[in-house]
Write a protein that holds these residues in place. Structure first.
Motif, PDB file in Angstrom:
ATOM      1  N   MET A 146       0.846  -1.190   0.000  1.00 11.14           N
ATOM      2  CA  MET A 146       0.000   0.000   0.000  1.00 11.14           C
ATOM      3  C   MET A 146       0.885   1.245   0.000  1.00 11.14           C
ATOM      4  SD  MET A 146      -2.952   1.076   2.747  1.00 11.14           S
ATOM      5  CE  MET A 146      -2.022   2.124   3.850  1.00 11.14           C
ATOM      6  N   THR A 147       0.549   2.226  -0.829  1.00 12.35           N
ATOM      7  CA  THR A 147       1.303   3.472  -0.872  1.00 12.35           C
ATOM      8  C   THR A 147       1.065   4.258   0.405  1.00 12.35           C
ATOM      9  OG1 THR A 147       1.042   3.534  -3.260  1.00 12.35           O
ATOM     10  CG2 THR A 147       1.709   5.574  -2.186  1.00 12.35           C
ATOM     11  N   THR A 148       2.141   4.741   0.995  1.00  7.36           N
ATOM     12  CA  THR A 148       1.998   5.574   2.189  1.00  7.36           C
ATOM     13  C   THR A 148       1.358   6.897   1.795  1.00  7.36           C
ATOM     14  OG1 THR A 148       3.986   4.600   3.129  1.00  7.36           O
ATOM     15  CG2 THR A 148       3.222   6.654   4.106  1.00  7.36           C
ATOM     16  N   PRO A 149       0.271   7.284   2.461  1.00 11.43           N
ATOM     17  CA  PRO A 149      -0.357   8.563   2.109  1.00 11.43           C
ATOM     18  C   PRO A 149       0.504   9.725   2.567  1.00 11.43           C
ATOM     19  CG  PRO A 149      -1.383   7.657   4.082  1.00 11.43           C
ATOM     20  CD  PRO A 149      -0.410   6.622   3.584  1.00 11.43           C
ATOM     21  N   LYS A 150       0.190  10.889   2.063  1.00  8.48           N
ATOM     22  CA  LYS A 150       0.803  12.082   2.616  1.00  8.48           C
ATOM     23  C   LYS A 150       0.355  12.250   4.062  1.00  8.48           C
ATOM     24  CE  LYS A 150       1.735  14.821  -1.505  1.00  8.48           C
ATOM     25  NZ  LYS A 150       1.555  16.152  -2.143  1.00  8.48           N
ATOM     26  N   VAL A 151       1.190  12.930   4.836  1.00 12.78           N
ATOM     27  CA  VAL A 151       0.959  13.042   6.280  1.00 12.78           C
ATOM     28  C   VAL A 151       0.994  14.513   6.685  1.00 12.78           C
ATOM     29  CG1 VAL A 151       1.806  12.398   8.565  1.00 12.78           C
ATOM     30  CG2 VAL A 151       2.011  10.782   6.659  1.00 12.78           C
ATOM     31  N   ALA A 152      -0.029  14.929   7.436  1.00 11.08           N
ATOM     32  CA  ALA A 152      -0.087  16.289   7.966  1.00 11.08           C
ATOM     33  C   ALA A 152      -0.019  16.244   9.481  1.00 11.08           C
ATOM     34  CB  ALA A 152      -1.367  16.992   7.523  1.00 11.08           C
ATOM     35  N   VAL A 153       0.799  17.108  10.055  1.00 17.60           N
ATOM     36  CA  VAL A 153       0.858  17.310  11.504  1.00 17.60           C
ATOM     37  C   VAL A 153       0.137  18.616  11.803  1.00 17.60           C
ATOM     38  CG1 VAL A 153       2.369  17.749  13.482  1.00 17.60           C
ATOM     39  CG2 VAL A 153       3.015  16.037  11.762  1.00 17.60           C
ATOM     40  N   ILE A 154      -0.836  18.571  12.705  1.00 14.72           N
ATOM     41  CA  ILE A 154      -1.667  19.737  13.011  1.00 14.72           C
ATOM     42  C   ILE A 154      -1.635  19.981  14.508  1.00 14.72           C
ATOM     43  CG2 ILE A 154      -3.990  20.718  12.899  1.00 14.72           C
ATOM     44  CD1 ILE A 154      -4.494  18.781  10.499  1.00 14.72           C
TER      45      ILE A 154
ATOM     46  N   TYR B 267      -5.010  12.647   3.380  1.00 16.74           N
ATOM     47  CA  TYR B 267      -3.836  12.653   4.242  1.00 16.74           C
ATOM     48  C   TYR B 267      -4.070  11.804   5.489  1.00 16.74           C
ATOM     49  CZ  TYR B 267      -1.577  16.625   1.861  1.00 16.74           C
ATOM     50  OH  TYR B 267      -0.958  17.448   0.950  1.00 16.74           O
ATOM     51  N   ALA B 268      -3.012  11.185   5.977  1.00 17.58           N
ATOM     52  CA  ALA B 268      -2.976  10.703   7.360  1.00 17.58           C
ATOM     53  C   ALA B 268      -2.622  11.889   8.244  1.00 17.58           C
ATOM     54  CB  ALA B 268      -1.944   9.593   7.518  1.00 17.58           C
ATOM     55  N   ILE B 269      -3.068  11.842   9.495  1.00 18.01           N
ATOM     56  CA  ILE B 269      -2.952  13.003  10.366  1.00 18.01           C
ATOM     57  C   ILE B 269      -2.308  12.625  11.693  1.00 18.01           C
ATOM     58  CG2 ILE B 269      -4.207  14.872  11.540  1.00 18.01           C
ATOM     59  CD1 ILE B 269      -4.712  14.948   8.560  1.00 18.01           C
ATOM     60  N   VAL B 270      -1.422  13.481  12.174  1.00 16.03           N
ATOM     61  CA  VAL B 270      -1.041  13.462  13.589  1.00 16.03           C
ATOM     62  C   VAL B 270      -1.531  14.781  14.178  1.00 16.03           C
ATOM     63  CG1 VAL B 270       0.833  13.409  15.267  1.00 16.03           C
ATOM     64  CG2 VAL B 270       0.905  11.929  13.262  1.00 16.03           C
ATOM     65  N   ALA B 271      -2.450  14.664  15.138  1.00 20.95           N
ATOM     66  CA  ALA B 271      -3.112  15.833  15.717  1.00 20.95           C
ATOM     67  C   ALA B 271      -2.707  15.952  17.177  1.00 20.95           C
ATOM     68  CB  ALA B 271      -4.632  15.676  15.601  1.00 20.95           C
ATOM     69  N   THR B 272      -2.425  17.181  17.590  1.00 23.24           N
ATOM     70  CA  THR B 272      -1.994  17.372  18.975  1.00 23.24           C
ATOM     71  C   THR B 272      -2.669  18.580  19.599  1.00 23.24           C
ATOM     72  OG1 THR B 272      -0.082  17.641  20.445  1.00 23.24           O
ATOM     73  CG2 THR B 272       0.032  18.749  18.325  1.00 23.24           C
ATOM     74  N   SER B 273      -2.944  18.494  20.882  1.00 25.80           N
ATOM     75  CA  SER B 273      -3.330  19.629  21.722  1.00 25.80           C
ATOM     76  C   SER B 273      -3.210  19.139  23.162  1.00 25.80           C
ATOM     77  CB  SER B 273      -4.753  20.118  21.441  1.00 25.80           C
ATOM     78  OG  SER B 273      -5.702  19.278  22.056  1.00 25.80           O
ATOM     79  N   ARG B 274      -3.370  20.051  24.102  1.00 23.12           N
ATOM     80  CA  ARG B 274      -3.255  19.656  25.507  1.00 23.12           C
ATOM     81  C   ARG B 274      -4.340  18.672  25.903  1.00 23.12           C
ATOM     82  NH1 ARG B 274      -2.802  25.470  28.325  1.00 23.12           N
ATOM     83  NH2 ARG B 274      -4.320  25.840  26.671  1.00 23.12           N
ATOM     84  N   SER B 275      -5.542  18.828  25.332  1.00 21.75           N
ATOM     85  CA  SER B 275      -6.687  18.062  25.821  1.00 21.75           C
ATOM     86  C   SER B 275      -7.222  17.043  24.823  1.00 21.75           C
ATOM     87  CB  SER B 275      -7.825  19.033  26.186  1.00 21.75           C
ATOM     88  OG  SER B 275      -8.174  19.821  25.051  1.00 21.75           O
TER      89      SER B 275
ATOM     90  N   VAL C 193      -5.699   8.674  11.888  1.00 22.39           N
ATOM     91  CA  VAL C 193      -5.513   9.866  12.710  1.00 22.39           C
ATOM     92  C   VAL C 193      -4.908   9.445  14.038  1.00 22.39           C
ATOM     93  CG1 VAL C 193      -6.596  11.818  13.889  1.00 22.39           C
ATOM     94  CG2 VAL C 193      -7.463  11.089  11.652  1.00 22.39           C
ATOM     95  N   ARG C 194      -3.682   9.856  14.274  1.00 18.11           N
ATOM     96  CA  ARG C 194      -3.031   9.617  15.558  1.00 18.11           C
ATOM     97  C   ARG C 194      -3.076  10.902  16.373  1.00 18.11           C
ATOM     98  NH1 ARG C 194       0.356   5.044  15.735  1.00 18.11           N
ATOM     99  NH2 ARG C 194      -0.521   3.536  14.250  1.00 18.11           N
ATOM    100  N   THR C 195      -3.367  10.791  17.646  1.00 21.25           N
ATOM    101  CA  THR C 195      -3.428  11.976  18.503  1.00 21.25           C
ATOM    102  C   THR C 195      -2.328  11.916  19.553  1.00 21.25           C
ATOM    103  OG1 THR C 195      -5.029  10.938  20.005  1.00 21.25           O
ATOM    104  CG2 THR C 195      -5.918  12.213  18.164  1.00 21.25           C
ATOM    105  N   VAL C 196      -1.814  13.090  19.882  1.00 23.65           N
ATOM    106  CA  VAL C 196      -0.775  13.224  20.903  1.00 23.65           C
ATOM    107  C   VAL C 196      -1.207  14.343  21.841  1.00 23.65           C
ATOM    108  CG1 VAL C 196       1.653  13.715  21.380  1.00 23.65           C
ATOM    109  CG2 VAL C 196       1.016  12.542  19.248  1.00 23.65           C
TER     110      VAL C 196
END
Length: 235
Positions: free
Chosen positions: A1-9, A29-37, A46-49
């Protein structure tokens, strides 16, 4: 499978950040999303941090999560930001640490690590969210710390765009007016609408649409795109 583009937000749990997660998923896009809460996502793409972007090592760990989960970083959107409006002489040390921590340190560490990854893979895109108040002051909205920090982001947007233009990395900024988000209580909306020549507050989709445009505008770099209802033209 082709790796999709990835956005960090960053700042991705509500308002503009949450809408950007949805918009970039629609772009594939695959996403890495971050915030305090931020909480976990049901979407495997979608991975969250959870973490305070102003704290040392958090920005690097967010980019590290993108590499671990998806193997690349194509876009970084530095959306996390705080705004404290006070007369200049009333700002406290705590205000200064808060605003510079999120708006500048958060940008610095996350962007430095992301650009390092983009250089290794041959290109990428960074978008910084600033504010028109950094360039066009308004006597009814004292905002020296916003000017100090977001004005710095405007300047570094151009600096980095030129530094990396020949290496496939674009760097742009979106400069909003006041956007209708949970940050602004309903009783302030009439006053805030009046700050814009068009007579209304901006909507979240106005900013998201501008960022999606920049994502696809491959000949645009070093741009500060004002999405501010005419604030930057005059009042």
């Amino acid at each position: 499978m082709t790796t999709p583009k990835v956005a960090v937000i960053t700042g991705a749990s509500q308002g503009i950040g949450a809408a950007l997660v949805t918009a970039y998923r629609k772009l594939g896009y695959a996403i890495v999303a971050t915030s305090r809460s931020i909480g976990p996502s049901d979407d495997p793409m979608v991975r969250t941090v959870a973490g305070d972007i102003a704290a040392s090592s958090v920005g690097a760990s967010v980019v590290g999560e993108a590499l671990d989960a998806f193997g690349r970083v194509d876009t970084l959107i530095n959306n996390a930001g705080v705004f404290v409006s006070k007369p200049f002489t009333e700002y406290t040390d705590e205000d200064y640490e808060l605003v510079t921590g999120v708006n500048l340190r958060g940008f610095f560490e996350t962007s430095q690590r992301a650009i390092d990854v983009m250089l290794a893979q041959g290109g990428g895109h960074v978008v910084n969210i600033t504010t028109t108040l950094a360039e066009y002051a308004d006597s009814s909205v004292p905002s020296a710390l916003a000017a100090l920090t977001k004005g710095g982001l405007n300047a570094v947007t151009k600096s980095l765009a030129i530094e990396y233009a020949s290496r496939g990395i674009r760097v742009n900024a979106v400069s909003p007016g006041v956007i209708r988000t949970p940050m602004h209580p309903a009783e302030t909306h009439e006053f805030l609408a009046g700050l814009h020549p068009v007579g209304r507050m901006g909507e979240v989709h106005d900013i998201v649409d501008a960022i999606v445009y920049l994502e696809t505008a491959t000949f645009v770099t070093g741009e500060i795109l004002h999405v501010d209802g005419g604030q930057s033209a005059g009042h």
